[in-house]
Design a protein around this motif. Sequence first.
Motif, PDB file in Angstrom:
ATOM      1  N   ASP A  56      39.838  54.017  28.893  1.00 47.06           N
ATOM      2  CA  ASP A  56      40.190  55.336  29.408  1.00 47.06           C
ATOM      3  C   ASP A  56      40.648  55.270  30.862  1.00 47.06           C
ATOM      4  OD1 ASP A  56      37.816  54.699  30.556  1.00 47.06           O
ATOM      5  OD2 ASP A  56      36.804  56.597  30.104  1.00 47.06           O
ATOM      6  N   PHE A  57      41.201  54.109  31.272  1.00 41.33           N
ATOM      7  CA  PHE A  57      41.695  53.953  32.639  1.00 41.33           C
ATOM      8  C   PHE A  57      42.917  53.043  32.595  1.00 41.33           C
ATOM      9  CE2 PHE A  57      38.688  50.592  31.795  1.00 41.33           C
ATOM     10  CZ  PHE A  57      39.309  49.455  32.288  1.00 41.33           C
ATOM     11  N   LEU A  58      43.597  52.910  33.722  1.00 40.51           N
ATOM     12  CA  LEU A  58      44.755  52.026  33.805  1.00 40.51           C
ATOM     13  C   LEU A  58      44.298  50.619  34.181  1.00 40.51           C
ATOM     14  CD1 LEU A  58      47.804  51.418  33.965  1.00 40.51           C
ATOM     15  CD2 LEU A  58      47.722  52.166  36.359  1.00 40.51           C
ATOM     16  N   PRO A  59      44.429  49.647  33.293  1.00 47.55           N
ATOM     17  CA  PRO A  59      44.051  48.260  33.633  1.00 47.55           C
ATOM     18  C   PRO A  59      45.174  47.582  34.433  1.00 47.55           C
ATOM     19  CG  PRO A  59      44.670  48.400  31.321  1.00 47.55           C
ATOM     20  CD  PRO A  59      44.801  49.782  31.877  1.00 47.55           C
ATOM     21  N   LEU A  60      45.250  47.968  35.696  1.00 44.23           N
ATOM     22  CA  LEU A  60      46.288  47.457  36.598  1.00 44.23           C
ATOM     23  C   LEU A  60      45.732  46.310  37.434  1.00 44.23           C
ATOM     24  CD1 LEU A  60      49.027  47.659  38.178  1.00 44.23           C
ATOM     25  CD2 LEU A  60      47.879  49.357  39.642  1.00 44.23           C
ATOM     26  N   VAL A  99      48.178  52.116  46.746  1.00 47.90           N
ATOM     27  CA  VAL A  99      49.348  53.005  46.767  1.00 47.90           C
ATOM     28  C   VAL A  99      49.968  53.127  45.384  1.00 47.90           C
ATOM     29  CG1 VAL A  99      51.567  53.456  47.870  1.00 47.90           C
ATOM     30  CG2 VAL A  99      49.769  52.316  49.146  1.00 47.90           C
ATOM     31  N   LEU A 100      49.981  52.038  44.608  1.00 51.82           N
ATOM     32  CA  LEU A 100      50.620  52.069  43.293  1.00 51.82           C
ATOM     33  C   LEU A 100      49.815  52.855  42.264  1.00 51.82           C
ATOM     34  CD1 LEU A 100      51.852  48.387  42.777  1.00 51.82           C
ATOM     35  CD2 LEU A 100      53.132  50.321  43.706  1.00 51.82           C
ATOM     36  N   ARG A 101      48.507  52.637  42.223  1.00 48.72           N
ATOM     37  CA  ARG A 101      47.687  53.141  41.123  1.00 48.72           C
ATOM     38  C   ARG A 101      47.812  54.653  40.903  1.00 48.72           C
ATOM     39  NH1 ARG A 101      43.612  50.696  38.284  1.00 48.72           N
ATOM     40  NH2 ARG A 101      43.733  48.891  39.678  1.00 48.72           N
ATOM     41  N   PRO A 102      47.793  55.503  41.936  1.00 45.49           N
ATOM     42  CA  PRO A 102      47.865  56.955  41.684  1.00 45.49           C
ATOM     43  C   PRO A 102      49.199  57.423  41.112  1.00 45.49           C
ATOM     44  CG  PRO A 102      47.033  56.483  43.900  1.00 45.49           C
ATOM     45  CD  PRO A 102      47.581  55.213  43.372  1.00 45.49           C
ATOM     46  N   THR A 112      48.749  46.180  32.827  1.00 40.81           N
ATOM     47  CA  THR A 112      49.888  46.062  33.744  1.00 40.81           C
ATOM     48  C   THR A 112      49.561  45.053  34.836  1.00 40.81           C
ATOM     49  OG1 THR A 112      50.465  48.379  33.337  1.00 40.81           O
ATOM     50  CG2 THR A 112      51.444  47.333  35.286  1.00 40.81           C
ATOM     51  N   GLN A 113      50.519  44.154  35.082  1.00 39.12           N
ATOM     52  CA  GLN A 113      50.339  43.134  36.122  1.00 39.12           C
ATOM     53  C   GLN A 113      51.489  43.196  37.122  1.00 39.12           C
ATOM     54  OE1 GLN A 113      49.987  39.377  34.052  1.00 39.12           O
ATOM     55  NE2 GLN A 113      47.757  39.424  34.184  1.00 39.12           N
ATOM     56  N   VAL A 114      51.115  43.204  38.391  1.00 41.70           N
ATOM     57  CA  VAL A 114      52.079  43.090  39.483  1.00 41.70           C
ATOM     58  C   VAL A 114      51.742  41.791  40.218  1.00 41.70           C
ATOM     59  CG1 VAL A 114      52.952  44.114  41.614  1.00 41.70           C
ATOM     60  CG2 VAL A 114      52.257  45.590  39.716  1.00 41.70           C
ATOM     61  N   MET A 115      52.674  40.839  40.214  1.00 43.26           N
ATOM     62  CA  MET A 115      52.417  39.534  40.830  1.00 43.26           C
ATOM     63  C   MET A 115      53.422  39.310  41.955  1.00 43.26           C
ATOM     64  SD  MET A 115      51.485  37.161  37.518  1.00 43.26           S
ATOM     65  CE  MET A 115      50.707  35.954  38.571  1.00 43.26           C
ATOM     66  N   ILE A 116      52.888  39.092  43.150  1.00 37.01           N
ATOM     67  CA  ILE A 116      53.712  38.898  44.341  1.00 37.01           C
ATOM     68  C   ILE A 116      53.403  37.515  44.901  1.00 37.01           C
ATOM     69  CG2 ILE A 116      54.413  39.885  46.558  1.00 37.01           C
ATOM     70  CD1 ILE A 116      52.827  42.452  45.625  1.00 37.01           C
ATOM     71  N   GLN A 117      54.449  36.729  45.174  1.00 36.23           N
ATOM     72  CA  GLN A 117      54.249  35.370  45.670  1.00 36.23           C
ATOM     73  C   GLN A 117      55.088  35.140  46.925  1.00 36.23           C
ATOM     74  OE1 GLN A 117      54.463  32.285  42.506  1.00 36.23           O
ATOM     75  NE2 GLN A 117      54.949  33.974  41.128  1.00 36.23           N
ATOM     76  N   LEU A 118      54.455  34.549  47.929  1.00 34.05           N
ATOM     77  CA  LEU A 118      55.195  34.105  49.106  1.00 34.05           C
ATOM     78  C   LEU A 118      55.828  32.763  48.772  1.00 34.05           C
ATOM     79  CD1 LEU A 118      55.920  34.350  52.167  1.00 34.05           C
ATOM     80  CD2 LEU A 118      53.813  33.102  52.627  1.00 34.05           C
ATOM     81  N   MET A 119      57.154  32.745  48.695  1.00 36.80           N
ATOM     82  CA  MET A 119      57.871  31.538  48.301  1.00 36.80           C
ATOM     83  C   MET A 119      58.453  30.781  49.491  1.00 36.80           C
ATOM     84  SD  MET A 119      57.254  31.917  45.161  1.00 36.80           S
ATOM     85  CE  MET A 119      58.166  30.574  44.434  1.00 36.80           C
TER      86      MET A 119
END
Length: 749
Positions: A56-60, A99-102, A112-119
């Motif tokens: 019953d929630f967003l699995p972010l 900031v994203l979740r709301p 939902t997955q957000v993956m950020i990498q310093l390349m």
Amino acid sequence: MIPQVFKEVIDLGDGRQISIETGKLAKQAHGSVVVQSGKCMLLCTVVSNYRQADVDFLPLTVDYREKFAAAGRYPGGFFKREARPSDGEVLTMRLVDRVLRPLFPKDYHSETQVMIQLMSHDDDVMPDAMAGLAASAAIQLSDFPFECPISEARVGRVNGEFVINPTRSQLEESDIDMMIGASADSVMMVEGEMDEISEEEMTEAIKFAHEAIKIQCAAQVALAEAFGKKEIREYEGEREEADLAQKIHDMAYDKVYAIAKAGSAKHERSAAFGEIKEEIKASFSEEEQEDFGGLISKYYSKAEKAAVRDLTLNEGLRLDGRKTTDIRPIWCEVDYLPSTHGSSIFTRGETQALATVTLGTSREANQIDMPSFEGEERFYLHYNFPPFCTGEARPIRGTSRREVGHGNLAQRALKGMVPEDCPYTVRIVSEVLESNGSSSMATVCAGTMAMMDAGVKMKKPVSGIAMGLISDADSGKYAVLSDILGDEDHLGDMDFKVTGTADGITACQMDIKVKGLSYEILVNALKQARDGRLHILEKLTDTIATPAEDVKPHSPKMITRRIPNEFIGALIGPGGKVIQEMQKETGTTIVINEDPVTEEGIVEILGVGNEGIDAVQAKIDSLLFKPTIGNVYEVKVIKMLDFGAVVEYMDAPGNEVLLHVSELAWERTENVSDVVNMGDVFDVKYFGQDPRTRKEKVSRKAILPKPEGYVARPPRDNNNRGRDNRGRDNRGRDNRRDDRRPRGDKKED
């Protein structure tokens, strides 16, 4: 064949740019972008399952990682591979997540997955300031149901001028370091630290960052349009029953309102609300309960939230009976734990924090090893939130992201008040023992008192308060709540924490849940927070007004000495022998660092007793001792030799020099023991370096009167050394046999 690349460029206004690019990398992700500024490059990918999860929630999950290869470095440790995220990475994850979740629909429950990498890393670019931009830009290229683009920006103030995304060197000169997250219409998140700024200055900084964020949001829209905006995916939303919702509202509202107005304690109130919920459930048949599933609980929660909010907006009352500006009762205590270097208890209502302080040398500094930053912290704070503090039993799986975030906020609140000349490494640990509203602010207060109890000479004491906001857009009513409860945090429109001294704000953290919050309301809320901070600060200073004059008797004392670079080796000794023996004999800890500017040795001497510290200082004084030519010094015989006596200066034990037998007395001395013996103390005169022996020369006879009739021996003739007229050019080699044959003749024989 290189695929088509789409790109948008954002001008930061001072010659710097940020580019957003898509179409080249990670095309199987639902959205991917490369964000670049200078040589800094972030790759962000987003993926969301098309099947709704049974929750019953967003699995972010927001994951931010810095690759060591991006900075041309190897990971530390035995296994040369990136492992668990560092605290710095966790803090960036939290900034983006908040900031994203709301902005996802409340009934969207897909994994939902957000993956950020310093390349690629650039020393002049701080990558965390672009992580929110990268995440939102990738989502804009996906088919996720997401309300609107957002971005995040860091704002600093250097020489009175605001700067967007300052460099690390600029940040060192800045009196503001804030991260702001916002959409084009509304500010949604603020977090940062400040150098005792005013509420109005903080608001101006937020406005400045918001203008830059609007430009970044527009660039995301332009990129999505150029790439080809995808149709938003369809998903199975939550079941809704309007008639059931109204029925439960009518059954619950008045009862909840009455209990909320009674002003009871947390557990009593929770039990009463639970009884109402069970009564409502019992009014439905088993078939109805099975049919409606979790809708009964869901609609009851909505009714409870509406009743509590209306009570505050209509009557200015709160769940525990307080008015909007009231602070819960506070009691404090210091020096509670007898063995720690400093301790305190801070209790406000049903929230309690026990803080301890530990003092150490630079060896105990917290080492930070990230691709984007290497350094150390001489002041750091750790925050622990065990399950019993909320009356729960749940698994403990290491330090949570929440604990990292709240500890960091408290650390930023306090670190500016630790004096630059504090000789110690200072570690604060906050144990949250009870929690019902802002344990992080209780940690700030407890940390302040514990440091003062430990004898850390804080510049000024710091207090903190958590504030809330309840507003109604239709009626225009709003209420700012001081010192919020846990329930008020959940049902309110804004949760913001502010810390500071009597002279200004030192740190803040805000999560704003309502759209279009006016800056007027924000300023009013900050001013009300200031009144609350000062009230709490008065309670702290009533308990302990100023830092203790000295550290506790069982706490380590520290002396810092500077020595010339050439003496560092002598103090350490071969293989560390000298310093290790000194630490063992004196019961101290000795740390030697080198000043990168002056190249002097910085010696830290840490010990519980002054005797040990004094002994180490005496050794250092001995090493640094330099006698002056012509001066007379008291010495002691420590070794007897055939050709003289080894003596040490009484002013510098361990500093030795040879007193030659010829300098013992005016009369000829056959045996050294005829004049001096072991342990004898007497005066000698220092003559500096003997040009003949190139060793230091001291003399006892030089300060004695000459005997009557004494005749000095004539000086030796350097041109006639009494060796049968042999000189450098005449060494008896003229007497060689004339008939001595060359080597070649011998071979012929």
